[in-house]
Write a protein that holds these residues in place. Sequence first.
Motif, short mmCIF file in Angstrom:
data_model
loop_
_atom_site.label_atom_id
_atom_site.label_comp_id
_atom_site.label_asym_id
_atom_site.label_seq_id
_atom_site.Cartn_x
_atom_site.Cartn_y
_atom_site.Cartn_z
N UNK A 145 0.85 -1.19 0.00
CA UNK A 145 0.00 0.00 0.00
C UNK A 145 0.89 1.24 0.00
N UNK A 146 0.69 2.09 -0.98
CA UNK A 146 1.41 3.36 -1.10
C UNK A 146 0.38 4.48 -0.99
N UNK A 147 0.56 5.36 -0.02
CA UNK A 147 -0.41 6.44 0.21
C UNK A 147 0.20 7.78 -0.15
N UNK A 148 -0.48 8.51 -1.03
CA UNK A 148 0.02 9.78 -1.54
C UNK A 148 -0.62 10.93 -0.77
N UNK A 149 0.19 11.81 -0.15
CA UNK A 149 -0.38 12.97 0.56
C UNK A 149 -0.92 13.99 -0.42
N UNK A 150 -1.90 14.78 0.03
CA UNK A 150 -2.45 15.84 -0.82
C UNK A 150 -1.38 16.86 -1.15
N UNK A 151 -1.45 17.40 -2.37
CA UNK A 151 -0.55 18.47 -2.77
C UNK A 151 -1.04 19.80 -2.23
N UNK A 152 -0.12 20.67 -1.77
CA UNK A 152 -0.53 22.06 -1.54
C UNK A 152 -0.53 22.76 -2.89
N UNK A 153 -1.32 23.80 -3.12
CA UNK A 153 -2.31 24.32 -2.17
C UNK A 153 -3.56 23.45 -2.14
N UNK A 154 -4.37 23.65 -1.10
CA UNK A 154 -5.58 22.84 -0.95
C UNK A 154 -6.63 23.25 -1.98
N UNK A 155 -7.38 22.25 -2.45
CA UNK A 155 -8.50 22.50 -3.36
C UNK A 155 -9.78 22.10 -2.64
N UNK A 156 -10.46 23.03 -2.02
CA UNK A 156 -11.67 22.66 -1.27
C UNK A 156 -12.77 22.14 -2.19
N UNK A 157 -13.53 21.19 -1.66
CA UNK A 157 -14.67 20.65 -2.40
C UNK A 157 -15.90 21.44 -1.98
N UNK A 158 -16.48 22.20 -2.90
CA UNK A 158 -17.64 23.03 -2.60
C UNK A 158 -18.79 22.67 -3.52
N UNK A 159 -19.98 22.51 -2.93
CA UNK A 159 -21.19 22.19 -3.69
C UNK A 159 -21.02 20.94 -4.56
N UNK A 160 -20.28 19.98 -4.03
CA UNK A 160 -20.11 18.72 -4.75
C UNK A 160 -19.12 18.77 -5.89
N UNK A 161 -18.43 19.90 -6.09
CA UNK A 161 -17.49 20.04 -7.20
C UNK A 161 -16.13 19.46 -6.81
N UNK A 162 -15.86 18.25 -7.27
CA UNK A 162 -14.60 17.58 -6.94
C UNK A 162 -13.60 17.63 -8.09
N UNK A 163 -13.94 18.32 -9.18
CA UNK A 163 -13.09 18.28 -10.38
C UNK A 163 -11.71 18.87 -10.10
N UNK A 164 -11.66 20.04 -9.46
CA UNK A 164 -10.37 20.66 -9.17
C UNK A 164 -9.54 19.83 -8.21
#
Length: 408
Positions: free
Chosen positions: A58-77
């Motif tokens: 199992x290889x776990x990748x940390x999130x990249x900065x900067x953060x991309x908040x998920x708003x109104x169900x928009x996960x594309x960014x």
Amino acid sequence: MSRILMLSWEYPPLLVGGLGRHVHALATSLVAAGHEVTVVTRHTPGALREEYAEGVHVVRAPDDPPAFPVENGNMAGWATAFNHTLTRAALRAARTAGYDVVHAHDWLVAHAAVTLREHLDVPLVATIHATEAGRHQGYLPHPHNRTIDDVERWLAAEAARVIVCSEYMRDEVVRQFGVPVAKTDVVHNGVDVLRWYARPRAIAAARRRFAGDAPLVSFAGRLVYEKGVQHLIAAVPRLLETSPGLRVVIAGDGPYRAELEAMASPAVSFAGFLTGHSLTALMGASDCYVVPSIYEPFGMVALEAAAAGTPVAVSSTGGLAEIVEHGVTGVTFRPQDPEALAASVGSVLTDREFARGLARRGRRRVREDFAWPEIAARTHAVYEAAQASGGMTREAERVLAADRLLTA
């Protein structure tokens, strides 16, 4: 033996819905069958960046900065940023290991999957667990919904083979994305029956906590519109007429929770997100487990409840209609119909002998038809078919055809 590189946006201990449990069970079952599996997924606080867990690398990748908040169900960014870090983590793992196939789970890993397919020069297999159009009943209301739909279509086109979990989903993928029927494989989700066995003491504790001596109905899942919990809540007044004192427990969380709480009566309680033994005990303690989905590609949670020894009531939609036989392994009802839901669930609550028969036959069906070793073997057969085809995609076919014209 095959060497499999699997990509998923969730994997234990990070679980959002059923996809993470599916990938975990598939990966460990493939390892048990003698294959090498690396799962590259998202990091979560407290988890190791890299480990061997139950034989799976199992290889776990940390999130990249900067953060991309998920708003109104928009996960594309967010998904675009996530795919960058996922790709880098997978390429690092590939430095010391060769792979025979890349297996992508849903659109959230599509860009990384196609990049790795090209870099490693191996076939890509994609499992489409659900579609954006299906989740929204065919309506794509916002630009990000249409973007997700396009990414799903692209992933399906780029894959050498497409796995779906039911005949219903095969029809949807063929119709929605134009995927050839011959390129799609139906491989049902599996269930570990032993995993869903709860000790009598745990079941008794769950009953004391949630219902006491009253009839208990439960639901567990992500609280979004398409799961249909609003119809279960609407059916409660009718159910109370035939089952006085009824308690309905809704386990899970999601963006629709506040609206559901606002429409719920005192007979309904919200338990939040339950995992592990807590969820198993709730299912085992229930007199009926309800899956009121409007859209459900498969309905694995219905099989999990059946494995826990609980009678299930499901809406006759999607894959649910394929795995539950009315009056034999459970009861069904028309989706988005609280009256029909109340009638079906009421038939279970008011006839305990009928309920015990459903539970007994439902558990036997899970054990015989949805065991993970068999599901893993069917999935591996898809990998072999992808390798036999050379992993040819539409784009590769176009390039090859163009080359032939140039050299003719």
